[in-house]
Write a protein that holds these residues in place. Structure first.
Motif, PDB file in Angstrom:
ATOM      1  N   ASP A  28       3.674  -1.522  27.092  1.00 25.49           N
ATOM      2  CA  ASP A  28       3.930  -0.427  26.154  1.00 25.49           C
ATOM      3  C   ASP A  28       5.409  -0.292  25.821  1.00 25.49           C
ATOM      4  O   ASP A  28       5.764   0.025  24.683  1.00 25.49           O
ATOM      5  CB  ASP A  28       3.408   0.897  26.720  1.00 25.49           C
ATOM      6  N   SER A  29       6.272  -0.529  26.798  1.00 29.03           N
ATOM      7  CA  SER A  29       7.719  -0.401  26.545  1.00 29.03           C
ATOM      8  C   SER A  29       8.180  -1.418  25.499  1.00 29.03           C
ATOM      9  O   SER A  29       9.020  -1.109  24.655  1.00 29.03           O
ATOM     10  CB  SER A  29       8.511  -0.571  27.838  1.00 29.03           C
ATOM     11  N   ASP A  30       7.629  -2.635  25.544  1.00 34.00           N
ATOM     12  CA  ASP A  30       7.974  -3.646  24.537  1.00 34.00           C
ATOM     13  C   ASP A  30       7.397  -3.267  23.179  1.00 34.00           C
ATOM     14  O   ASP A  30       8.043  -3.462  22.146  1.00 34.00           O
ATOM     15  CB  ASP A  30       7.479  -5.029  24.958  1.00 34.00           C
ATOM     16  N   CYS A  31       6.178  -2.729  23.171  1.00 37.40           N
ATOM     17  CA  CYS A  31       5.575  -2.279  21.907  1.00 37.40           C
ATOM     18  C   CYS A  31       6.463  -1.219  21.258  1.00 37.40           C
ATOM     19  O   CYS A  31       6.687  -1.244  20.043  1.00 37.40           O
ATOM     20  CB  CYS A  31       4.173  -1.725  22.136  1.00 37.40           C
ATOM     21  N   THR A  32       6.974  -0.317  22.059  1.00 32.74           N
ATOM     22  CA  THR A  32       7.850   0.742  21.545  1.00 32.74           C
ATOM     23  C   THR A  32       9.115   0.141  20.945  1.00 32.74           C
ATOM     24  O   THR A  32       9.553   0.545  19.864  1.00 32.74           O
ATOM     25  CB  THR A  32       8.202   1.745  22.660  1.00 32.74           C
ATOM     26  N   LYS A  33       9.709  -0.858  21.637  1.00 35.78           N
ATOM     27  CA  LYS A  33      10.901  -1.536  21.109  1.00 35.78           C
ATOM     28  C   LYS A  33      10.609  -2.151  19.749  1.00 35.78           C
ATOM     29  O   LYS A  33      11.415  -2.069  18.824  1.00 35.78           O
ATOM     30  CB  LYS A  33      11.339  -2.669  22.054  1.00 35.78           C
ATOM     31  N   PHE A  34       9.449  -2.797  19.622  1.00 33.30           N
ATOM     32  CA  PHE A  34       9.089  -3.453  18.375  1.00 33.30           C
ATOM     33  C   PHE A  34       8.864  -2.418  17.272  1.00 33.30           C
ATOM     34  O   PHE A  34       9.274  -2.622  16.128  1.00 33.30           O
ATOM     35  CB  PHE A  34       7.843  -4.313  18.569  1.00 33.30           C
ATOM     36  N   GLU A  35       8.220  -1.298  17.592  1.00 36.07           N
ATOM     37  CA  GLU A  35       7.984  -0.251  16.599  1.00 36.07           C
ATOM     38  C   GLU A  35       9.306   0.300  16.072  1.00 36.07           C
ATOM     39  O   GLU A  35       9.460   0.530  14.866  1.00 36.07           O
ATOM     40  CB  GLU A  35       7.113   0.849  17.203  1.00 36.07           C
ATOM     41  N   VAL A  36      10.263   0.498  16.966  1.00 32.82           N
ATOM     42  CA  VAL A  36      11.593   0.963  16.556  1.00 32.82           C
ATOM     43  C   VAL A  36      12.235  -0.076  15.646  1.00 32.82           C
ATOM     44  O   VAL A  36      12.820   0.260  14.608  1.00 32.82           O
ATOM     45  CB  VAL A  36      12.484   1.248  17.790  1.00 32.82           C
ATOM     46  N   HIS A  37      12.108  -1.344  16.001  1.00 35.01           N
ATOM     47  CA  HIS A  37      12.682  -2.415  15.182  1.00 35.01           C
ATOM     48  C   HIS A  37      12.070  -2.406  13.782  1.00 35.01           C
ATOM     49  O   HIS A  37      12.786  -2.521  12.785  1.00 35.01           O
ATOM     50  CB  HIS A  37      12.473  -3.780  15.845  1.00 35.01           C
ATOM     51  N   PHE A  38      10.755  -2.258  13.686  1.00 33.33           N
ATOM     52  CA  PHE A  38      10.096  -2.252  12.375  1.00 33.33           C
ATOM     53  C   PHE A  38      10.569  -1.078  11.522  1.00 33.33           C
ATOM     54  O   PHE A  38      10.653  -1.205  10.296  1.00 33.33           O
ATOM     55  CB  PHE A  38       8.571  -2.219  12.526  1.00 33.33           C
ATOM     56  N   GLU A  39      10.892   0.046  12.144  1.00 35.93           N
ATOM     57  CA  GLU A  39      11.414   1.191  11.400  1.00 35.93           C
ATOM     58  C   GLU A  39      12.789   0.888  10.806  1.00 35.93           C
ATOM     59  O   GLU A  39      13.155   1.428   9.763  1.00 35.93           O
ATOM     60  CB  GLU A  39      11.505   2.419  12.305  1.00 35.93           C
ATOM     61  N   GLU A  40      13.548   0.006  11.463  1.00 40.20           N
ATOM     62  CA  GLU A  40      14.912  -0.310  11.046  1.00 40.20           C
ATOM     63  C   GLU A  40      15.008  -1.538  10.151  1.00 40.20           C
ATOM     64  O   GLU A  40      15.987  -1.689   9.425  1.00 40.20           O
ATOM     65  CB  GLU A  40      15.783  -0.578  12.284  1.00 40.20           C
ATOM     66  N   CYS A  41      14.026  -2.422  10.211  1.00 39.65           N
ATOM     67  CA  CYS A  41      14.165  -3.746   9.590  1.00 39.65           C
ATOM     68  C   CYS A  41      13.001  -4.019   8.639  1.00 39.65           C
ATOM     69  O   CYS A  41      11.909  -4.388   9.068  1.00 39.65           O
ATOM     70  CB  CYS A  41      14.228  -4.810  10.692  1.00 39.65           C
TER      71      CYS A  41
END
Length: 97
Positions: A28-41
């Motif tokens: 889940d922690s990696d999923c959260t990192k990816f979700e944040v990345h998608f919001e920025e990129c």
């Protein structure tokens, strides 16, 4: 692929593990990192959206077929070779043993 902006999680990491994210095969922690990345990129978000659409289409069109148990491993192995830049012969994946 990158929007040119610095991110906490590098675009290459996100794209290398995109299918794990789509399949929820990561912590889940990696999923959260990816979700944040998608919001920025937006380029990575666009790639994610495309891959998600393809996955849904395949599921809808082929979801009823039985898949040999070793097929996923063969396909993932071939994708890893392609991503790493290795030359992969143009033959049927099912022919590999």
């Amino acid at each position: 692929m990158s929007c040119g902006e610095p991110h906490e999680t590098d675009c290459s990491e996100v794209l290398d593990h995109l299918y794990e994210f789509l399949d929820r095969e990561m912590p889940d922690s990696d999923c959260t990192k990816f979700e944040v990345h998608f919001e920025e990129c937006s380029p990575c978000l666009e790639k994610y959206g495309l891959e998600e659409a393809v996955k849904k289409l395949v599921k809808r069109c082929c979801g009823q077929d039985d898949v040999p148990t070793d097929l996923r491993a063969k396909v993932m192995g071939r994708l890893d070779k392609i991503r790493s830049g290795q030359v992969v012969p143009e033959h049927d994946v099912a022919a590999e043993s």
